[in-house]
Motif scaffolding. Structure first.
Motif, PDB file in Angstrom:
ATOM      1  N   SER A 269      19.628  47.029  36.351  1.00 22.87           N
ATOM      2  CA  SER A 269      20.754  46.238  36.728  1.00 22.87           C
ATOM      3  C   SER A 269      21.657  45.958  35.645  1.00 22.87           C
ATOM      4  O   SER A 269      22.834  45.503  35.634  1.00 22.87           O
ATOM      5  CB  SER A 269      20.244  44.980  37.479  1.00 22.87           C
ATOM      6  N   ALA A 270      20.755  45.837  34.461  1.00 11.68           N
ATOM      7  CA  ALA A 270      21.775  45.589  33.189  1.00 11.68           C
ATOM      8  C   ALA A 270      22.913  46.517  32.532  1.00 11.68           C
ATOM      9  O   ALA A 270      23.760  46.103  32.405  1.00 11.68           O
ATOM     10  CB  ALA A 270      20.801  45.222  31.971  1.00 11.68           C
ATOM     11  N   MET A 271      22.770  47.696  33.268  1.00 16.33           N
ATOM     12  CA  MET A 271      23.742  48.619  33.047  1.00 16.33           C
ATOM     13  C   MET A 271      25.130  48.472  33.677  1.00 16.33           C
ATOM     14  O   MET A 271      26.013  48.689  33.320  1.00 16.33           O
ATOM     15  CB  MET A 271      23.219  49.989  33.550  1.00 16.33           C
ATOM     16  N   VAL A 272      25.133  47.603  34.803  1.00 10.25           N
ATOM     17  CA  VAL A 272      26.370  47.172  35.370  1.00 10.25           C
ATOM     18  C   VAL A 272      27.422  46.455  34.773  1.00 10.25           C
ATOM     19  O   VAL A 272      28.573  46.470  34.734  1.00 10.25           O
ATOM     20  CB  VAL A 272      26.187  46.737  36.739  1.00 10.25           C
ATOM     21  N   LEU A 273      26.824  45.634  33.650  1.00  8.13           N
ATOM     22  CA  LEU A 273      27.926  44.840  32.903  1.00  8.13           C
ATOM     23  C   LEU A 273      28.542  45.535  31.874  1.00  8.13           C
ATOM     24  O   LEU A 273      29.818  45.576  31.714  1.00  8.13           O
ATOM     25  CB  LEU A 273      26.900  43.532  32.282  1.00  8.13           C
ATOM     26  N   PRO A 274      28.009  46.581  31.035  1.00  7.91           N
ATOM     27  CA  PRO A 274      28.796  47.394  30.196  1.00  7.91           C
ATOM     28  C   PRO A 274      29.700  48.202  31.036  1.00  7.91           C
ATOM     29  O   PRO A 274      31.129  48.406  30.344  1.00  7.91           O
ATOM     30  CB  PRO A 274      27.689  48.133  29.791  1.00  7.91           C
ATOM     31  N   LEU A 275      29.316  48.613  32.105  1.00  7.57           N
ATOM     32  CA  LEU A 275      30.609  49.485  32.929  1.00  7.57           C
ATOM     33  C   LEU A 275      31.538  48.595  33.428  1.00  7.57           C
ATOM     34  O   LEU A 275      32.718  49.063  32.986  1.00  7.57           O
ATOM     35  CB  LEU A 275      29.557  49.888  34.135  1.00  7.57           C
ATOM     36  N   PHE A 276      31.169  47.446  33.742  1.00 10.04           N
ATOM     37  CA  PHE A 276      32.363  46.616  34.102  1.00 10.04           C
ATOM     38  C   PHE A 276      33.133  46.005  33.080  1.00 10.04           C
ATOM     39  O   PHE A 276      34.491  46.154  33.239  1.00 10.04           O
ATOM     40  CB  PHE A 276      31.786  45.316  34.828  1.00 10.04           C
ATOM     41  N   ASN A 277      32.388  45.859  31.976  1.00 13.52           N
ATOM     42  CA  ASN A 277      33.348  45.187  30.749  1.00 13.52           C
ATOM     43  C   ASN A 277      34.055  46.435  30.310  1.00 13.52           C
ATOM     44  O   ASN A 277      35.065  46.199  29.485  1.00 13.52           O
ATOM     45  CB  ASN A 277      32.354  44.678  29.704  1.00 13.52           C
ATOM     46  N   MET A 278      33.759  47.692  30.522  1.00 10.16           N
ATOM     47  CA  MET A 278      34.442  48.976  29.875  1.00 10.16           C
ATOM     48  C   MET A 278      35.797  48.996  30.674  1.00 10.16           C
ATOM     49  O   MET A 278      36.928  49.489  29.964  1.00 10.16           O
ATOM     50  CB  MET A 278      33.696  49.995  29.898  1.00 10.16           C
ATOM     51  N   ASN A 279      35.610  48.555  31.883  1.00  6.32           N
ATOM     52  CA  ASN A 279      36.899  48.754  32.622  1.00  6.32           C
ATOM     53  C   ASN A 279      36.982  47.346  33.428  1.00  6.32           C
ATOM     54  O   ASN A 279      36.826  47.751  34.813  1.00  6.32           O
ATOM     55  CB  ASN A 279      36.887  49.913  33.472  1.00  6.32           C
ATOM     56  N   PRO A 280      37.386  46.609  33.014  1.00  9.76           N
ATOM     57  CA  PRO A 280      37.293  45.185  33.958  1.00  9.76           C
ATOM     58  C   PRO A 280      38.556  44.966  34.591  1.00  9.76           C
ATOM     59  O   PRO A 280      38.736  43.961  35.399  1.00  9.76           O
ATOM     60  CB  PRO A 280      37.312  44.041  32.866  1.00  9.76           C
ATOM     61  N   ALA A 281      39.677  45.865  34.056  1.00 12.64           N
ATOM     62  CA  ALA A 281      41.045  45.527  34.797  1.00 12.64           C
ATOM     63  C   ALA A 281      41.520  46.791  35.336  1.00 12.64           C
ATOM     64  O   ALA A 281      41.156  47.928  34.708  1.00 12.64           O
ATOM     65  CB  ALA A 281      41.877  44.611  33.908  1.00 12.64           C
ATOM     66  N   TYR A 282      42.554  46.688  35.872  1.00 11.39           N
ATOM     67  CA  TYR A 282      43.548  47.986  36.203  1.00 11.39           C
ATOM     68  C   TYR A 282      45.046  47.405  36.364  1.00 11.39           C
ATOM     69  O   TYR A 282      45.302  46.331  36.635  1.00 11.39           O
ATOM     70  CB  TYR A 282      43.345  48.560  37.473  1.00 11.39           C
ATOM     71  N   GLU A 283      46.080  48.505  36.196  1.00  9.94           N
ATOM     72  CA  GLU A 283      47.582  48.068  36.274  1.00  9.94           C
ATOM     73  C   GLU A 283      47.615  48.228  37.670  1.00  9.94           C
ATOM     74  O   GLU A 283      47.571  49.237  38.554  1.00  9.94           O
ATOM     75  CB  GLU A 283      47.790  49.219  35.361  1.00  9.94           C
ATOM     76  N   ASN A 284      48.499  47.013  38.042  1.00 10.16           N
ATOM     77  CA  ASN A 284      49.154  46.956  39.312  1.00 10.16           C
ATOM     78  C   ASN A 284      50.417  47.751  39.304  1.00 10.16           C
ATOM     79  O   ASN A 284      51.205  47.223  38.728  1.00 10.16           O
ATOM     80  CB  ASN A 284      49.186  45.555  39.859  1.00 10.16           C
ATOM     81  N   LYS A 285      50.640  48.723  39.836  1.00 10.04           N
ATOM     82  CA  LYS A 285      51.504  49.682  39.968  1.00 10.04           C
ATOM     83  C   LYS A 285      52.933  48.795  40.409  1.00 10.04           C
ATOM     84  O   LYS A 285      54.040  49.041  39.881  1.00 10.04           O
ATOM     85  CB  LYS A 285      51.404  50.780  40.858  1.00 10.04           C
ATOM     86  N   ALA A 286      52.950  47.900  41.230  1.00  4.41           N
ATOM     87  CA  ALA A 286      53.888  47.091  41.614  1.00  4.41           C
ATOM     88  C   ALA A 286      54.752  46.252  40.699  1.00  4.41           C
ATOM     89  O   ALA A 286      55.879  46.519  40.616  1.00  4.41           O
ATOM     90  CB  ALA A 286      53.517  45.937  42.958  1.00  4.41           C
ATOM     91  N   ASP A 287      53.814  45.591  40.022  1.00  2.00           N
ATOM     92  CA  ASP A 287      54.661  44.626  38.865  1.00  2.00           C
ATOM     93  C   ASP A 287      53.942  44.894  37.291  1.00  2.00           C
ATOM     94  O   ASP A 287      54.253  44.219  36.589  1.00  2.00           O
ATOM     95  CB  ASP A 287      54.084  43.082  39.227  1.00  2.00           C
ATOM     96  N   LYS A 288      53.115  45.940  37.360  1.00  2.00           N
ATOM     97  CA  LYS A 288      52.734  46.386  35.924  1.00  2.00           C
ATOM     98  C   LYS A 288      51.891  45.589  35.148  1.00  2.00           C
ATOM     99  O   LYS A 288      52.040  45.415  33.916  1.00  2.00           O
ATOM    100  CB  LYS A 288      54.140  46.958  34.845  1.00  2.00           C
ATOM    101  N   THR A 289      51.346  44.677  35.868  1.00  3.24           N
ATOM    102  CA  THR A 289      50.455  43.603  35.516  1.00  3.24           C
ATOM    103  C   THR A 289      48.886  44.061  35.463  1.00  3.24           C
ATOM    104  O   THR A 289      48.425  45.053  36.253  1.00  3.24           O
ATOM    105  CB  THR A 289      50.567  42.257  35.891  1.00  3.24           C
ATOM    106  N   LEU A 290      48.202  43.458  34.652  1.00  2.00           N
ATOM    107  CA  LEU A 290      46.707  43.919  34.762  1.00  2.00           C
ATOM    108  C   LEU A 290      45.861  42.773  35.785  1.00  2.00           C
ATOM    109  O   LEU A 290      46.397  41.703  35.766  1.00  2.00           O
ATOM    110  CB  LEU A 290      46.132  43.746  33.372  1.00  2.00           C
ATOM    111  N   ARG A 291      45.289  43.487  36.645  1.00  2.25           N
ATOM    112  CA  ARG A 291      44.618  42.858  37.877  1.00  2.25           C
ATOM    113  C   ARG A 291      42.946  43.069  37.212  1.00  2.25           C
ATOM    114  O   ARG A 291      42.640  44.248  36.937  1.00  2.25           O
ATOM    115  CB  ARG A 291      44.805  43.206  39.142  1.00  2.25           C
ATOM    116  N   TYR A 292      41.965  42.081  37.800  1.00  2.00           N
ATOM    117  CA  TYR A 292      40.666  42.258  37.707  1.00  2.00           C
ATOM    118  C   TYR A 292      39.965  43.083  38.617  1.00  2.00           C
ATOM    119  O   TYR A 292      40.388  42.778  39.914  1.00  2.00           O
ATOM    120  CB  TYR A 292      40.043  40.896  37.146  1.00  2.00           C
ATOM    121  N   ASN A 293      39.077  43.902  38.306  1.00  2.00           N
ATOM    122  CA  ASN A 293      38.355  44.561  39.251  1.00  2.00           C
ATOM    123  C   ASN A 293      37.366  43.673  39.838  1.00  2.00           C
ATOM    124  O   ASN A 293      37.184  42.519  39.285  1.00  2.00           O
ATOM    125  CB  ASN A 293      37.624  45.973  38.584  1.00  2.00           C
TER     126      ASN A 293
END
Length: 329
Positions: A269-293
């Protein structure tokens, strides 16, 4: 005397090299050998009925209506790959591609696929290379499988084409299937792929094999894992280190729901945190802001048991996340 010592040293070194590569070859075969009983679909359906009894009426109704269908494609390598699919008249252009894990098959993913069918989605559930009814002699640990899933994305776009709406697709994978969809997320994809759900995926093939080598055999990475990875490159064209979901996630900002059981000892289960932290956010196409996963650690769950142990909450989490990115009915 000196010459004899040199001969002894050379012989010992040669023996150690041969032993190391012999062990590496054994590990490669042990880890990447498919289940040769994988085509016995009747057994798998019985297992599903026992483990997920609430899905049995749904599967029986699909079979009775002949709505659970098979499809095959031929890959560029000439292999036939198989998938199950269900066409949903309420889909409005929305499709879920659900990907199974190590030595598993498409049928085993039907319980999770049922979540999307209830949401009104078309569902496509492939058998990965060397799994289920798909051809192949070696397990690809989600790495080369990423190319096969991208091919299935294009198939799904054609198969479920809606003249009035653009395609909207979610990819959902469990275990090695989760690693597969994370690997897919790092590639350039066709329009319409909106989000991903990864359930108990590993950071890389190297990390997972390292964990299993220690757990099952009590061995360190060096030298066996290094030899096995080198042999994998020579035999199959990829190394354990390059098969990295972690690196793939770092390439793009992608809407991703991360799920992992807190008692998972198979993919720690410790593997999930590096995965999440590598990609914790995404670009919202509507307003070009970063939102968290989103991330959900399921209390006390063993490997790939989150849906089994928390079916209602699992479905609620998935529906909420996916609806945010694909839209509601």
């Amino acid at each position: 005397m000196k010459r004899k010592t040199v001969y002894i040293i050379v012989a010992v070194v040669a023996a150690l090299v041969l032993l190391t590569f012999g062990a590496g070859w054994y590990m490669l075969d042990y880890a990447l050998k498919p289940d040769y009983n994988r085509r016995d679909t009747a057994v798998v359906y019985k297992q599903i009925a026992y483990e997920y009894p609430w899905t049995r009426p749904w599967i029986d109704s699909l079979k009775h209506a002949r709505a659970l269908r098979d499809t095959f494609i031929t890959t560029p390598a000439g292999e036939r790959h198989h998938a199950l699919f269900v066409r949903n008249p309420r889909s409005m252009g929305r499709t879920a591609i659900v990907v199974h894990g190590y030595t598993d098959c498409s049928i085993r993913m039907l319980p999770i696929a049922s979540i999307y069918e209830r949401m009104g989605y078309n569902i496509l559930v492939p058998d990965l290379h060397a799994h289920g009814l798909s051809d192949g002699d070696d397990i690809q640990m989600g790495w080369k499988d990423r190319n096969d899933i991208i091919r299935w994305i294009y198939v799904a776009r054609r198969m479920f084409r809606d003249a009035d709406r653009s395609p909207r697709i979610v990819l959902h994978g469990v275990s090695m299937g989760a690693a597969t969809v994370m690997n897919v997320s790092g590639e350039k994809l066709p329009d319409g792929v909106c989000c991903f759900v990864e359930d108990c995926g590993f950071t890389s093939a190297w990390d997972e094999f390292s964990h299993q080598l220690g757990e099952q055999f009590g061995l360190p990475d060096f030298p066996v894992l290094y030899a096995a990875s080198m042999l994998c490159k020579l035999r199959y064209g990829w190394t354990f280190g390059e098969a990295s979901s972690l690196k793939q996630l770092g390439k793009r900002h992608t809407p991703m729901l991360y799920i992992h059981g807190t008692s998972d000892n198979y993919v720690p289960s410790a593997m999930v945190l590096p995965l999440f932290n590598m990609n914790p956010a995404y670009e919202n196409k509507a307003d070009k802001t970063l939102r968290y996963n989103d991330i959900w650690l399921t209390p006390g769950c063993a490997h790939a048991k989150s849906y089994h142990d928390y079916p209602y909450e699992y479905e609620r989490k998935v529906k909420k996340f996916v609806a945010k990115h694909i839209g509601r009915l």
